[in-house]
Design an enzyme around this catalytic site. Structure first.
Site, PDB file in Angstrom:
ATOM      1  N   CYS A 116       0.920  -1.012  -0.329  1.00 14.44           N
ATOM      2  CA  CYS A 116       0.207  -0.250   0.031  1.00 14.44           C
ATOM      3  C   CYS A 116       0.844   1.409  -0.006  1.00 14.44           C
ATOM      4  O   CYS A 116       0.301   2.146  -0.461  1.00 14.44           O
ATOM      5  CB  CYS A 116      -1.220  -0.303   0.900  1.00 14.44           C
ATOM      6  SG  CYS A 116      -2.247  -1.474   1.227  1.00 14.44           S
ATOM      7  N   HIS A 256      -3.785   6.845   2.299  1.00 19.81           N
ATOM      8  CA  HIS A 256      -3.729   5.244   1.665  1.00 19.81           C
ATOM      9  C   HIS A 256      -5.495   5.082   2.511  1.00 19.81           C
ATOM     10  O   HIS A 256      -5.982   5.324   3.533  1.00 19.81           O
ATOM     11  CB  HIS A 256      -3.259   4.463   2.121  1.00 19.81           C
ATOM     12  CG  HIS A 256      -3.426   3.326   1.785  1.00 19.81           C
ATOM     13  ND1 HIS A 256      -3.832   2.704   0.661  1.00 19.81           N
ATOM     14  CD2 HIS A 256      -3.449   1.881   2.590  1.00 19.81           C
ATOM     15  CE1 HIS A 256      -3.923   1.398   0.718  1.00 19.81           C
ATOM     16  NE2 HIS A 256      -4.141   0.914   2.195  1.00 19.81           N
ATOM     17  N   ASN A 286     -10.087  -0.180  -0.082  1.00 16.87           N
ATOM     18  CA  ASN A 286      -8.849  -0.749  -0.864  1.00 16.87           C
ATOM     19  C   ASN A 286      -7.632  -0.927  -1.761  1.00 16.87           C
ATOM     20  O   ASN A 286      -7.878  -2.432  -2.534  1.00 16.87           O
ATOM     21  CB  ASN A 286      -7.923  -1.465   0.781  1.00 16.87           C
ATOM     22  CG  ASN A 286      -6.192  -1.265   0.897  1.00 16.87           C
ATOM     23  OD1 ASN A 286      -6.037  -0.725  -0.512  1.00 16.87           O
ATOM     24  ND2 ASN A 286      -5.775  -2.201   1.431  1.00 16.87           N
TER      25      ASN A 286
END
Ligand code: COA
Length: 329
Positions: A116, A256, A286
């Site tokens: 990520c 994020h 996500n």
């Protein structure tokens, strides 16, 4: 003397058309729309469903549109970096496949795998080639096809992830705009909490790894959750201090998009106004390397030249960090 910086001079996002809603997930695993919404903030995510399509196909679409939008000829691109953990193949790097699909012939290209945090690490890597004066046009892509490594019978992970991302063009600027500073960290001891067990050199694919479902995301959510908040908060604070900035100087915080409670936790710990935090997790979930460029792309029309923006991410590895930039257009 004004320092030469690498500035984002164009951005293009992409998400596949197919929507996987919480209501549909209710039919697939033992979960509810209410649980997913309150525990993660996600209402739906996008899935790349067409057979034979992969991360490079999403990359191709976003890069072609980016070149068009910024009036850039493919021959002028000198470097392409693709941040992803779901590249088309173990090798070659997907960045090379994208170049071939788009007709970028004069660039070298490679992938960055930092989960990520991938987009931030790739962005700063690309920026260094511009700052040094060796390169003038660099494309950085952050994009993942998480649906290719998700077990849709595992309710703890299948509700979180989605497919999509974005690509930026980096060019030199000497007017103070561009990528100014980054604080990055890594801690391999976090690998046990978030990883894919097989498919690498440790456990090559076999009938056993397939039977054991070892080619999917394995996550211990709670451990990741706590470390994510601490890591993002800590690096944002360090970045602000190092650049003598206060929170009031920051126009946008781009975290994020892993979980709305993590995003709120970061904003609370920093005492940062939520109205200045980019949040679109409800629509896309996500997308790993894709979340930050997807946010910047969706907010592009609201951004103004000179806006101070802080990007922050945490991911598998563990990897984490924050980047400070001044918007260039
Ligand atoms: N629907 C319903 N119940 C669920 C569920 C689902 N989709 N997923 C888990 N549960 C259950 C668990 O089985 C557990 O039940 P139990 O108490 O009977 O054992 C309960 O809900 C709580 O599970 P837990 O894992 O403690 O939930 P949580 O509040 O930590 O939320 C995550 C789980 C994964 C959403 C959360 O930990 C998270 O977002 N972590 C960070 C993930 C992340 O950011 N990953 C990407 C890298 S940055």
């Amino acid at each position: 003397m004004i320092r030469r910086l690498a500035a984002i001079t164009g951005i293009q996002g992409f998400v596949p058309e197919t929507i996987l809603s919480n209501t549909e997930l209710e039919k697939m695993v033992d979960t509810t729309d209410d649980w997913i919404t309150t525990r993660t903030g996600i209402k739906e995510r996008r899935i790349l469903k067409e057979p034979g399509k992969a991360a490079s196909d999403m990359g191709k679409i976003m890069v072609e549109k980016l070149l068009q939008k910024t009036n850039t000829h493919p021959d002028d691109i000198e470097l392409v970096i693709f941040a992803t953990v779901t590249g088309d193949m173990v090798f070659p790097d997907t960045a090379n496949i994208v170049c071939d699909k788009v007709g970028i012939k004069n660039a070298f290209a490679f992938d960055v795998r930092a989960a990520c945090s991938g987009f931030l690490f790739a962005l700063t890597t690309g920026a260094k080639f511009i700052e040094s004066g060796t390169h003038k046009k660099v494309i950085v892509i952050g994009c993942d096809m998480m649906s290719s490594i998700i077990d849709y019978t595992d309710r703890a992970t299948c509700i979180i992830f989605g497919d999509g991302g974005g690509a930026v063009l980096l060019e030199p600027r000497e007017d103070g705009s561009g990528i100014i500073d980054s604080v990055f960290h890594g801690d391999g001891s976090g690998a046990k909490y978030l990883h894919m067990k097989a498919g690498g050199s440790l456990r090559p694919p076999s009938l056993e790894t397939i039977a054991n479902k070892e080619h999917f995301v394995y996550q211990e959510g709670k451990a990741v959750f706590k470390s994510a908040i601490n890591g993002m908060v800590d690096t944002v604070k360090k970045l602000l201090e190092r650049n003598q900035l206060t929170l009031n100087d920051i126009k946008w915080l781009v975290p994020h998009q892993a979980n709305i409670r993590i995003i709120h936790g970061v904003a609370d710990a920093l005492d940062f106004e939520l109205s200045k935090v980019m949040i679109n997790i409800e629509k896309y979930g996500n997308t790993t390397s894709g979340t930050i460029p997807l946010c910047l792309w969706e907010w592009e029309s609201k951004l103004k030249k000179g806006d101070n923006i802080v990007l922050t991410a945490f991911g598998g590895g563990f990897t984490w960090g924050s980047t400070y930039l001044k918007w260039a257009y």
